[in-house]
Design a protein around this motif. Structure first.
Motif, PDB file in Angstrom:
ATOM      1  N   ARG A 122       0.808  -1.222   0.000  1.00  0.00           N
ATOM      2  CA  ARG A 122       0.000   0.000   0.000  1.00  0.00           C
ATOM      3  C   ARG A 122       0.844   1.276   0.000  1.00  0.00           C
ATOM      4  N   ALA A 123       2.114   1.150   0.345  1.00  0.00           N
ATOM      5  CA  ALA A 123       2.974   2.335   0.400  1.00  0.00           C
ATOM      6  C   ALA A 123       3.204   2.867  -1.013  1.00  0.00           C
ATOM      7  N   PRO A 124       3.190   4.178  -1.185  1.00  0.00           N
ATOM      8  CA  PRO A 124       3.401   4.768  -2.514  1.00  0.00           C
ATOM      9  C   PRO A 124       4.872   4.654  -2.933  1.00  0.00           C
ATOM     10  N   THR A 125       5.156   3.724  -3.821  1.00  0.00           N
ATOM     11  CA  THR A 125       6.546   3.515  -4.236  1.00  0.00           C
ATOM     12  C   THR A 125       6.780   3.786  -5.718  1.00  0.00           C
ATOM     13  N   ALA A 126       5.739   3.931  -6.487  1.00  0.00           N
ATOM     14  CA  ALA A 126       5.892   4.237  -7.912  1.00  0.00           C
ATOM     15  C   ALA A 126       6.279   5.705  -8.071  1.00  0.00           C
ATOM     16  N   ALA A 127       7.035   5.997  -9.115  1.00  0.00           N
ATOM     17  CA  ALA A 127       7.464   7.379  -9.358  1.00  0.00           C
ATOM     18  C   ALA A 127       6.275   8.313  -9.552  1.00  0.00           C
ATOM     19  N   SER A 128       5.144   7.785  -9.995  1.00  0.00           N
ATOM     20  CA  SER A 128       3.961   8.618 -10.221  1.00  0.00           C
ATOM     21  C   SER A 128       3.105   8.785  -8.966  1.00  0.00           C
ATOM     22  N   ASP A 129       3.428   8.076  -7.882  1.00  0.00           N
ATOM     23  CA  ASP A 129       2.673   8.192  -6.632  1.00  0.00           C
ATOM     24  C   ASP A 129       3.021   9.484  -5.904  1.00  0.00           C
ATOM     25  N   PRO A 130       2.079  10.005  -5.123  1.00  0.00           N
ATOM     26  CA  PRO A 130       2.418  11.174  -4.298  1.00  0.00           C
ATOM     27  C   PRO A 130       3.353  10.730  -3.169  1.00  0.00           C
ATOM     28  N   PRO A 131       4.123  11.662  -2.599  1.00  0.00           N
ATOM     29  CA  PRO A 131       5.034  11.284  -1.517  1.00  0.00           C
ATOM     30  C   PRO A 131       4.284  10.852  -0.263  1.00  0.00           C
ATOM     31  N   MET A 132       4.946  10.014   0.525  1.00  0.00           N
ATOM     32  CA  MET A 132       4.376   9.605   1.819  1.00  0.00           C
ATOM     33  C   MET A 132       4.403  10.805   2.761  1.00  0.00           C
ATOM     34  N   PRO A 133       3.591  10.769   3.799  1.00  0.00           N
ATOM     35  CA  PRO A 133       3.623  11.874   4.768  1.00  0.00           C
ATOM     36  C   PRO A 133       5.042  12.054   5.319  1.00  0.00           C
ATOM     37  N   PHE A 134       5.484  13.258   5.382  1.00  0.00           N
ATOM     38  CA  PHE A 134       6.789  13.648   5.932  1.00  0.00           C
ATOM     39  C   PHE A 134       7.987  13.169   5.100  1.00  0.00           C
ATOM     40  N   GLU A 135       7.759  12.501   3.970  1.00  0.00           N
ATOM     41  CA  GLU A 135       8.868  11.974   3.161  1.00  0.00           C
ATOM     42  C   GLU A 135       9.809  13.082   2.710  1.00  0.00           C
ATOM     43  N   LYS A 136       9.270  14.135   2.134  1.00  0.00           N
ATOM     44  CA  LYS A 136      10.119  15.226   1.636  1.00  0.00           C
ATOM     45  C   LYS A 136      10.898  15.889   2.767  1.00  0.00           C
ATOM     46  N   MET A 137      10.225  16.118   3.885  1.00  0.00           N
ATOM     47  CA  MET A 137      10.865  16.785   5.011  1.00  0.00           C
ATOM     48  C   MET A 137      12.001  15.924   5.570  1.00  0.00           C
ATOM     49  N   ILE A 138      11.747  14.650   5.787  1.00  0.00           N
ATOM     50  CA  ILE A 138      12.757  13.760   6.365  1.00  0.00           C
ATOM     51  C   ILE A 138      13.950  13.628   5.426  1.00  0.00           C
ATOM     52  N   SER A 181      14.906  15.649   3.027  1.00  0.00           N
ATOM     53  CA  SER A 181      15.598  16.932   2.889  1.00  0.00           C
ATOM     54  C   SER A 181      16.467  17.219   4.108  1.00  0.00           C
ATOM     55  N   LYS A 182      15.931  17.018   5.292  1.00  0.00           N
ATOM     56  CA  LYS A 182      16.696  17.285   6.523  1.00  0.00           C
ATOM     57  C   LYS A 182      17.923  16.378   6.603  1.00  0.00           C
ATOM     58  N   ALA A 183      17.751  15.088   6.306  1.00  0.00           N
ATOM     59  CA  ALA A 183      18.874  14.148   6.363  1.00  0.00           C
ATOM     60  C   ALA A 183      19.932  14.498   5.329  1.00  0.00           C
ATOM     61  N   LEU A 184      19.519  14.817   4.116  1.00  0.00           N
ATOM     62  CA  LEU A 184      20.454  15.166   3.050  1.00  0.00           C
ATOM     63  C   LEU A 184      21.257  16.413   3.414  1.00  0.00           C
TER      64      LEU A 184
END
Length: 176
Positions: free
Chosen positions: A27-43, A45-48
């Protein structure tokens, strides 16, 4: 005290188990066309940015000059333009299909507001889960610096570097 221990056990065992079940359930969004998971971008970005700030070089071993920009332009065209595009050209199809999208590095601000050491780190090491490969095993540090300085100064390149970044006449299509 019993409620605290129960809450602690739930936090330690149940919450991680539910997350793992969600991830392996399909059920997790893993396809490139899926929207990001909650907090995915933030986590991500912060780690990078934490890793880059810790490891990026603070000084440049080569000068930012016309020869550097010309060498960087040739390397960019050979290794970067397929995803990040060329100046005043349409966004490459591959960039539109990636998640996250590959940024246009030579249009608008690109990475001219980033320190060259940050761009060097990204090009050398790549960025996990983004489609950005590492080039440290394919390009020398000098070549990586040439590209990094080209991109850091993309808004003030000499005419010779701009010409080197122009698409080949065959790439533009037939002239009418």
């Amino acid at each position: 005290m019993k409620k605290f221990i129960f809450g602690l056990l739930v936090g330690i065992f149940v919450v991680p188990a539910v997350v793992v079940l969600y991830l392996i359930s399909g059920r997790a969004p893993t396809a490139a066309s899926d929207p990001p998971m909650p907090f995915e971008k933030m986590i991500a970005s912060k780690a990078l940015h934490a890793r880059i700030n810790k490891e990026m070089p603070s000084s440049m071993p080569i000068q930012a000059n016309e020869a550097t920009y010309l060498a960087g332009a040739n390397i960019y065209k050979d290794h970067c333009a397929m995803c990040h595009g060329l100046p005043n050209q349409p966004v490459p199809v591959i960039a539109k299909r990636m998640f996250p999208h590959a940024p246009e590095l030579l249009n608008k601000t690109g990475v001219t507001d980033d320190p060259p050491g940050e761009t060097f780190w990204k090009a050398k090491n790549g960025i996990r889960l983004s489609g950005m490969p590492e080039f440290g095993s394919r390009l020398s540090d000098e070549q990586l610096w040439q590209v990094s300085l080209l991109l850091a100064n993309a808004d003030k390149l000499p005419e010779s570097a701009k010409q080197a970044l122009a698409p080949a006449p065959s790439a533009i299509g037939p002239q009418k």
